[in-house]
Design a protein around this motif. Sequence first.
Motif, mmCIF file in Angstrom:
data_model
loop_
_atom_site.group_PDB
_atom_site.id
_atom_site.type_symbol
_atom_site.label_atom_id
_atom_site.label_comp_id
_atom_site.label_asym_id
_atom_site.label_seq_id
_atom_site.Cartn_x
_atom_site.Cartn_y
_atom_site.Cartn_z
ATOM 1 N N GLY A 1 0.075 -11.898 29.060
ATOM 2 C CA GLY A 1 -0.331 -10.975 28.141
ATOM 3 C C GLY A 1 1.006 -11.166 26.905
ATOM 4 N N ALA B 1 -0.666 -7.133 25.609
ATOM 5 C CA ALA B 1 -1.278 -7.647 26.970
ATOM 6 C C ALA B 1 -2.346 -8.517 26.849
ATOM 7 C CB ALA B 1 -1.234 -6.245 27.794
ATOM 8 N N SER C 1 -6.852 -0.630 27.706
ATOM 9 C CA SER C 1 -6.033 -0.766 28.935
ATOM 10 C C SER C 1 -6.463 -2.219 29.702
ATOM 11 C CB SER C 1 -6.334 0.576 29.916
ATOM 12 O OG SER C 1 -5.725 0.195 31.211
ATOM 13 N N PRO C 2 -5.601 -2.807 30.307
ATOM 14 C CA PRO C 2 -5.781 -3.981 30.986
ATOM 15 C C PRO C 2 -6.602 -3.784 32.397
ATOM 16 C CG PRO C 2 -3.389 -3.450 31.301
ATOM 17 C CD PRO C 2 -4.140 -2.428 30.165
ATOM 18 N N ARG D 1 -4.964 -8.341 25.119
ATOM 19 C CA ARG D 1 -6.248 -7.386 24.703
ATOM 20 C C ARG D 1 -5.805 -7.365 23.105
ATOM 21 N NH1 ARG D 1 -8.988 -5.677 28.929
ATOM 22 N NH2 ARG D 1 -10.520 -6.371 27.330
ATOM 23 N N GLU E 1 -10.889 -0.034 31.037
ATOM 24 C CA GLU E 1 -10.465 -0.279 29.720
ATOM 25 C C GLU E 1 -10.345 0.931 28.909
ATOM 26 O OE1 GLU E 1 -13.017 -3.402 27.789
ATOM 27 O OE2 GLU E 1 -12.614 -4.899 29.617
ATOM 28 N N PRO F 1 0.363 -6.144 31.662
ATOM 29 C CA PRO F 1 -0.233 -5.553 32.759
ATOM 30 C C PRO F 1 0.559 -5.503 33.953
ATOM 31 C CG PRO F 1 -1.632 -7.386 31.524
ATOM 32 C CD PRO F 1 -0.142 -7.547 31.385
#
Length: 308
Positions: A300, A230, A258-259, A232, A263, A293
């Motif tokens: 992503g 995503a 986490s998006p 990240r 985070e 996300p």
Amino acid sequence: MSNATPPGWYADVNAPGTERWWDGAAWTGHVRSSAATAPLTVARAQRSPSPAGGGRTVRAVALTVAGLAVVAAAVTGFLVMGADYAGTRAGTAAGDSPPPPTATDGASVSAPPPDAGPQDDPAVLVDQLNGITLTVPDGWEKPEHTLDDSSTMRTAGSYTCPGDSGTFCHHGTVTVRTASGTGLTAMKALAEEDIGTAADRAYGKDLVGDSIHGGIRSQKELASGPVTVAGRTGYLVRRQVTTGKGPGGYVQSLAFPSPLGSETPVILRFAFDAGRHELPLSLMDTITRGVRPIGDATGGGVGSTVAP
């Protein structure tokens, strides 16, 4: 109860510009930024007035402020009297709606809307708490309830676990969980710490202590390294598990930020039974590429620009 407000993100009036996660029973510590926070009445009052409407705009603002003061006083009265803030709806009992975060500054507090809920698309698994969606593979399902209340998708149909005739297993399972109860923040460390638990939950002892595959005999690491999820940077660890009964299988722990604005680390756990032609290890990679996300239908996934 059937009329209880479902889990979801709702405005946190104690922290303007943020939303707080309601887990279906209580408010949690998870927060995220909110795209829109201004009350509708104030937004209307702030619009540019017509040349002849200046007086109406001033009156609208004054009425809005006065209305907020009345609501604040009412809320304060309820708090002092110890009244249950959860609103009642027609045909429901008091307490069906969740209480809002406690107001400490006299501001008006609104309970979450009763009809809010996650998407119903059977081809998409939505995890609102961690802010992601996963594409559900063909032949898989999304169970409504799980023992640990994690977001889960699994192969449709079950079979009798080889080590416990009273328990049913699934050939493939993917769960989403928030990394909690650990001080680790590095994605590599989180994945390496979680893989042992992932193996034990899938092929060792389940949540109620049953040895569903005759116990784990050995584990062999097959892959590890950074991966983009995503948008990240995350990290995965994949192992092959040999069990006392049955064919054993493969597990993977994938940790990534986490998006959401907070985070908070997210962990995806994979468990695929060995010897299943419909469950190649490449499917783990396909599922990972499909993580998005919430609200992002195209961005992503693996291979996108990596954010720090």
